[in-house]
Design an enzyme around this catalytic site. Structure first.
Site, PDB file in Angstrom:
ATOM      1  N   HIS A 171      42.933  44.000  36.965  1.00 49.08           N
ATOM      2  CA  HIS A 171      43.434  43.558  35.665  1.00 49.08           C
ATOM      3  C   HIS A 171      42.291  43.029  34.788  1.00 49.08           C
ATOM      4  O   HIS A 171      42.174  43.369  33.610  1.00 49.08           O
ATOM      5  CB  HIS A 171      44.504  42.479  35.910  1.00 49.08           C
ATOM      6  CG  HIS A 171      45.164  41.977  34.666  1.00 49.08           C
ATOM      7  ND1 HIS A 171      45.891  40.810  34.640  1.00 49.08           N
ATOM      8  CD2 HIS A 171      45.225  42.478  33.414  1.00 49.08           C
ATOM      9  CE1 HIS A 171      46.361  40.619  33.424  1.00 49.08           C
ATOM     10  NE2 HIS A 171      45.965  41.619  32.657  1.00 49.08           N
ATOM     11  N   GLU A 231      46.884  34.513  30.695  1.00 44.21           N
ATOM     12  CA  GLU A 231      47.938  35.527  30.633  1.00 44.21           C
ATOM     13  C   GLU A 231      48.796  35.452  31.897  1.00 44.21           C
ATOM     14  O   GLU A 231      50.030  35.488  31.835  1.00 44.21           O
ATOM     15  CB  GLU A 231      47.323  36.923  30.503  1.00 44.21           C
ATOM     16  CG  GLU A 231      48.373  38.020  30.381  1.00 44.21           C
ATOM     17  CD  GLU A 231      47.786  39.436  30.462  1.00 44.21           C
ATOM     18  OE1 GLU A 231      46.576  39.609  30.292  1.00 44.21           O
ATOM     19  OE2 GLU A 231      48.583  40.356  30.710  1.00 44.21           O
ATOM     20  N   GLU A 266      40.334  45.904  33.657  1.00 47.16           N
ATOM     21  CA  GLU A 266      41.011  46.586  32.551  1.00 47.16           C
ATOM     22  C   GLU A 266      40.662  45.906  31.215  1.00 47.16           C
ATOM     23  O   GLU A 266      40.382  46.560  30.223  1.00 47.16           O
ATOM     24  CB  GLU A 266      42.528  46.553  32.785  1.00 47.16           C
ATOM     25  CG  GLU A 266      43.363  47.154  31.659  1.00 47.16           C
ATOM     26  CD  GLU A 266      44.556  46.284  31.276  1.00 47.16           C
ATOM     27  OE1 GLU A 266      44.630  45.850  30.112  1.00 47.16           O
ATOM     28  OE2 GLU A 266      45.415  46.025  32.158  1.00 47.16           O
ATOM     29  N   HIS A 267      40.641  44.577  31.226  1.00 49.22           N
ATOM     30  CA  HIS A 267      40.290  43.857  29.986  1.00 49.22           C
ATOM     31  C   HIS A 267      38.810  44.022  29.645  1.00 49.22           C
ATOM     32  O   HIS A 267      38.470  44.268  28.492  1.00 49.22           O
ATOM     33  CB  HIS A 267      40.582  42.364  30.147  1.00 49.22           C
ATOM     34  CG  HIS A 267      42.016  42.002  29.956  1.00 49.22           C
ATOM     35  ND1 HIS A 267      42.440  41.140  28.975  1.00 49.22           N
ATOM     36  CD2 HIS A 267      43.134  42.374  30.627  1.00 49.22           C
ATOM     37  CE1 HIS A 267      43.753  40.998  29.055  1.00 49.22           C
ATOM     38  NE2 HIS A 267      44.195  41.729  30.049  1.00 49.22           N
TER      39      HIS A 267
HETATM   40 ZN   LIG Z   1      46.250  41.669  30.519  1.00 50.25          ZN
END
Ligand SMILES: [Zn+2]
Length: 1019
Positions: free
Chosen positions: A95, A196, A98-99
């Site tokens: 994750h 998040e 991905e960012h």
């Molecule tokens: Zn995210």
């Protein structure tokens, strides 16, 4: 973004079929297996006539990268690249990766090229997802040049990212002084993903789903949190992140998908030249091994935070039984079990609905329910939420008993027929994001080496399914026996609230923090402070984004593409007809005015809407009614509407919208169902009503942690316009609390007496107008059917006096002033007022909103305010609220009701964010932006304005709000004309403190500063 993909059978068609022959799909049929194209070899070419496409499967010769192209006569082209990412710990490495790959790359080294491209493109979709076992980067656009631009940016981001240490700190996690500029302020955890995930796990439904997956598949990648467990995220190092990229983001571990009418060769060439040519094949070793089967069932228990808004505070437990099923790469087996799941749980005629929902042991099914094909081996779950702890054994007993009953009795033939009808409708219905639906639909199975082409051949599966039923009438019962009754790999997971949950979480985080801090020397602390300042400086730097490709204003069409509608009437009711390539479906809408409804009943309107199509009508009880709707329609719904006027802020239309669709052959049946609802709806079944009320209240309560910004915005706008006030009544916190109250009532007689009163006012052909979208061939038949429907319901026609005297009429057809009209409420004496409301919620993050009353859509400054909102978001608020503030999202938008709205999403800050909004206004007034910035803001508005509209929805904006093509065109011209001077001007005139009335609202955790401040109302 992080999501847990649910492999539902949700396929939507798109705007082809207008022409009989699909040229893009035809061209693609000319490829031959074995053919070499730009470093790729064609493996298979398969026509998929049901979906009007040709599938071309290829592999990349040197790296082994896999490729699927779906050629279809659809201009909304899509690209996606999927990497199999199989983490072995809960640091959230896929994750965070991905960012961070979106934070700058070799060719595009500026900070955040992904977000920058949002404003330099006409994309119809841009995003990235981390699922449990893959990471996907999709975009779509209708513009060929734009496609190439975005493809360059995406390829470079995924395969050649910078992965700077600073990007890792900003997006992942870091220790930093609370006030970055003050070395004496305490050290705290910061980072976008860190916050998040705290936000994600403030949602009890997500907590439950995560635990369930981790515990049902305890032996490999599904036992960890791919998005990141907040307390484990700080164990991840920058080195580990880079390592994960090197092993997982490699073409040998990648699957490329393209869709649409652009030529395949060009895509292949660009992908080969810009990315694949620089790689050699590797063995990625990212396979997920099968989960070893348990020899006996297991049980487990977890806790969550109590929900202050739950319909019944004494009943907040969840329990479900989850079964491990077969491998999802077995296409037909997956298809069969997903249908079986629908038969078992969907709708009031399903055995589990009857056995679990109707006895009202819980408020709704458990948050995870039904078939889930997002993991290598699928699962099926069944259970309840909102139940009392003492019902645990009873629920387990019912689940087991219901399985036995199904094995014994099977399913009614008519329900199977209804399900196959539903699949037919789903394949025919034309949506605007078909490419994206396909990409998501095939992702999971393809990721584990299933055949994506076979997945698309849905008719083959349907035929095979029917054949299997013919050959073995006990086909489905045998499956139930095999997968459920005899399956020892099953988990019973219960969840109960713990009063101290949030406190324990906070304490665990504090301990983790202190352990990290204790390990630091003074020089480490000094370094942390300096790095914090460096990051702040980098975030504040003006970026040179000239390396990024961009479309220009001249790439935008100067004219809108008009939608022709014809005005007519049926039995005295005005009707708008819109001819569309609907692929054999008919779409029906009716708007019924609320103007005669006594005001004290308005709070009940959403409840009325949610039950009116579900309680039975005419000769049909609610079960038969549900069955007929499934057999004959694509769904029938009623929803409350508040439509602000385009010229006057204090004017609006209020009503309910009826919507339904059906295959052409079922038109008379669909209107018969509506006639029954108009003429003789059933309201008196208190038990049925209670089930519906409980589910609706539970759904509302669950939605707040996900849509908190919507609730904050709705509340902030409440006192600014009359339409805003009604929005709060229909869909704000006021409605949530009202439904909670109804759900807690022991006696619903008063509600049962109220519903027919509402019906008399709402379902009245005297206050109604209709709209139909269908093919030209079907138009006259539809018109005749509609005419007879209006005749059938004429008994409900009654002239009633509007509750308010101040009604203003607007002609439906601007060319015929004297023709039929919409009747709007006009509150000339409305006094907007300033109000600050805080809702204390059991979340660790805030949702902040501030709204300013400005001008309506038709006003000459509306376009400038729209452009300003986009520009402030991209050039100022994103940096302040997300990058520096650590919120998941934030920005400004201009709404059709004349409200200029600031918001933040899952935000660690509260009042600080309000001052960021204010500083944004000062920034705008000082005008430090360039023509390029303005053009970018305009581009991003046009990409929304020009987003494709499905045939089902064409003309519906005009039908609802009276906004004609001419009005849209003049708005378009105003957008083009917006200048620097206009932007500074509107910032000064409308947004400066004291210029206009504004409202503020925050949803968030206990907040001392706000409590002490008497200017706030705390709820
Ligand atoms: Zn995210």
């Amino acid at each position: 973004m992080f999501r847990q993909a649910k492999a539902l059978l949700r396929l939507r068609g798109q705007q082809s079929a207008w022409r009989l022959k699909s040229t893009a799909a035809e061209r693609a049929l000319q490829y031959r297996a074995g053919q070499k194209i730009h470093g790729f070899t064609v493996r298979e070419v398969a026509p998929v006539p049901d979906l009007f496409l040709t599938a071309v499967k290829l592999t990349h010769d040197r790296t082994g990268a896999q490729y699927l192209h779906a050629a279809r006569d659809d201009s909304n082209n899509l690209f996606s690249v999927l990497l199999r990412t199989t983490p072995r710990d809960s640091t959230g490495v896929p994750h965070i990766l991905e960012h961070t790959v979106l934070c700058g790359s070799e060719k595009f080294p500026c900070r955040d090229p992904f977000f920058k491209m949002l404003n330099r493109s006409l994309s119809t979709f841009m995003n990235a997802f981390t699922a449990s076992d893959y990471t996907m980067y999709p975009f779509s656009t209708q513009n060929g040049k734009d496609f190439q631009n975005l493809l360059s940016v995406y390829l470079d981001a995924v395969f050649f990212p910078c992965l700077r240490e600073q990007d890792f700190w900003q997006e992942g996690w870091r220790l930093e002084n609370e006030e970055a500029t003050d070395p004496s302020s305490p050290l705290v955890f910061k980072g976008v993903v860190f916050n998040e995930m705290k936000g994600v796990f403030s949602d009890n439904e997500r907590v439950y789903a995560q635990h369930l997956q981790n515990k049902l598949y305890p032996d490999h990648t599904y036992s960890v949190v791919s998005g990141g467990e907040p307390l484990v995220i700080p164990d991840l190092t920058w080195e580990q992140l880079k390592q994960f990229h090197a092993t997982h983001y490699h073409p040998s571990n990648a699957r490329f998908f393209t869709y649409g009418d652009l030529p395949l060769e060009q895509h292949l060439q660009q992908i080969e030249e810009e990315a694949l040519s620089r790689f050699q094949r590797i063995e990625p070793n990212t396979d997920v091994p099968p989960q070893p089967h348990w020899s006996s069932p297991r049980e487990d228990h977890v806790t969550c935070s109590p929900d202050a808004l739950a319909p019944d505070p004494a009943r907040q437990n969840s329990l479900c039984v989850s079964y491990l099923l077969g491998d999802i790469t077995d296409t037909f087996e997956g298809f069969t079990v997903s249908l079986l799941s629908e038969l078992m749980i969907s709708g009031p005629n399903s055995p589990f609905y009857k056995a679990l929902i109707e006895p009202k042991i819980g408020s709704d099914f458990s948050s995870v329910v039904g078939y889930d094909g997002s993991t290598k081996e699928a699962s099926f779950s069944i259970g309840l939420q909102g139940m009392a702890e003492e019902d645990t054994e009873r629920v387990k007993q019912i689940i087991s008993q219901t399985m036995d009953d199904i094995i014994q009795n099977g399913f009614e033939e008519e329900r199977i027929e209804a399900l196959l009808h539903k699949i037919e409708i789903q394949m025919k219905h034309q949506s605007t994001n078909f490419g994206l639906s396909l990409a998501s639909y095939i992702a999971s199975a393809w990721n584990h080496d299933g055949d994506p082409v076979q997945l698309l051949q849905i008719s083959d599966s349907v035929a095979k399914f029917k054949q299997a039923l013919v050959e073995n009438p006990r086909f489905l019962q045998d499956k139930v026996k095999h997968y459920f009754k005899e399956n020892t790999h099953r988990l019973t997971l219960s969840m109960s609230p713990d009063e101290a949950y949030l406190e324990k979480q906070a304490q665990a985080e504090e301990e983790k923090l202190q352990r990290k801090i204790q390990a630091l020397s003074d020089s480490d602390k000094k370094e942390i402070y300096e790095k914090g300042l460096e990051l702040l400086a980098a975030q504040s730097e003006t970026q040179d984004v000239s390396c990024l490709p961009a479309l220009k204003m001249c790439d935008i069409e100067p004219k809108i593409s008009p939608t022709a509608v014809q005005m007519g009437s049926a039995g005295g009711v005005p009707v708008q007809f819109c001819e569309q390539p609907t692929n054999g479906l008919v779409y029906f809408r009716a708007m019924c005015s609320l103007n005669t409804l006594p005001e004290d009943l308005r709070l009940y309107v959403p409840l009325f809407c949610s039950v009116i199509t579900r309680m039975g009508s005419g000769d049909l009880d609610y079960r038969q009614q549900a069955q007929q709707m499934e057999l004959r329609t694509g769904g029938m719904s009623v929803s409350p509407q508040v439509v602000p006027d385009s010229t006057h802020l204090d004017m609006y239309e209020q009503g309910v919208l009826l919507f339904s669709s059906c295959l052409e052959r079922n038109l008379p049946h669909m209107f018969q169902l509506w006639s029954d609802i108009f003429n003789s709806p059933h309201f008196d079944d208190e038990e049925r009503l209670r089930v519906l009320v409980m589910r609706a209240a539970q759904e509302l309560a669950n939605g707040i942690s996900y849509s908190g910004h919507m609730y904050a915005m709705t509340r902030a706008g409440r006192h600014l316009t009359p339409a805003g006030d009604l929005q709060e009544t229909f869909g704000g916190m006021k409605q949530v609390k009202f439904m909670k109250r109804i759900a807690e009532m022991s006696d619903l007689t008063q509600v049962i007496r109220t519903l027919p009163r509402i019906k008399k006012h709402l379902l009245n052909p005297d206050n109604m107008r209709c709209a139909v979208n269908t093919t030209p061939q079907k138009l006259s038949d539809t018109s005749a059917q509609l005419e007879s429907f209006i005749r059938d319901v004429a008994g409900n026609r009654k002239q009633r006096k509007p509750v308010r005297a101040n009604i203003s009429e607007r002609p439906l057809d601007p060319l015929h002033e004297s023709g039929p009209s919409r009747k709007l409420i006009c509150e000339q004496n409305f006094q907007p007022c300033q109000m600050k409301t805080f809702f204390q919620m059991p979340f660790p993050v805030n949702f902040v909103s501030e709204i300013i009353r400005t001008v309506p859509f038709a006003h000459e400054d509306y376009a400038s305010l729209s452009v300003l909102a986009r520009m402030m978001t991209a050039k100022y608020l994103h940096g302040e609220i997300r990058e520096k503030g650590g919120a998941y999202g934030g920005g400004a938008r201009m709404g059709g009701g004349g409200l200029f709205t600031f918001y933040s999403y899952r935000d660690p800050n509260s009042v600080q964010t309000l001052s960021a909004f204010r500083k944004g206004v000062d920034w705008a007034k000082s005008g430090p932006f360039t023509q390029q910035d303005i053009d970018e803001a305009k581009l991003s508005i046009f990409s929304a304005v020009d987003a494709p509209v499905a045939p089902a929805d064409k003309g519906s904006g005009r039908f609802l709000s009276g906004i004609t093509d001419e009005m849209k065109q003049s708005h378009r011209e105003r957008l083009f004309a917006v200048t620097h001077k206009n932007l500074v001007g509107v910032a000064e005139r409308y947004l400066s403190v004291g210029q206009r009335t504004c409202g503020v609202s925050i949803l968030g955790p206990e907040n001392e500063a706000i409590k002490k401040d008497p200017s706030w109302i705390v709820k």
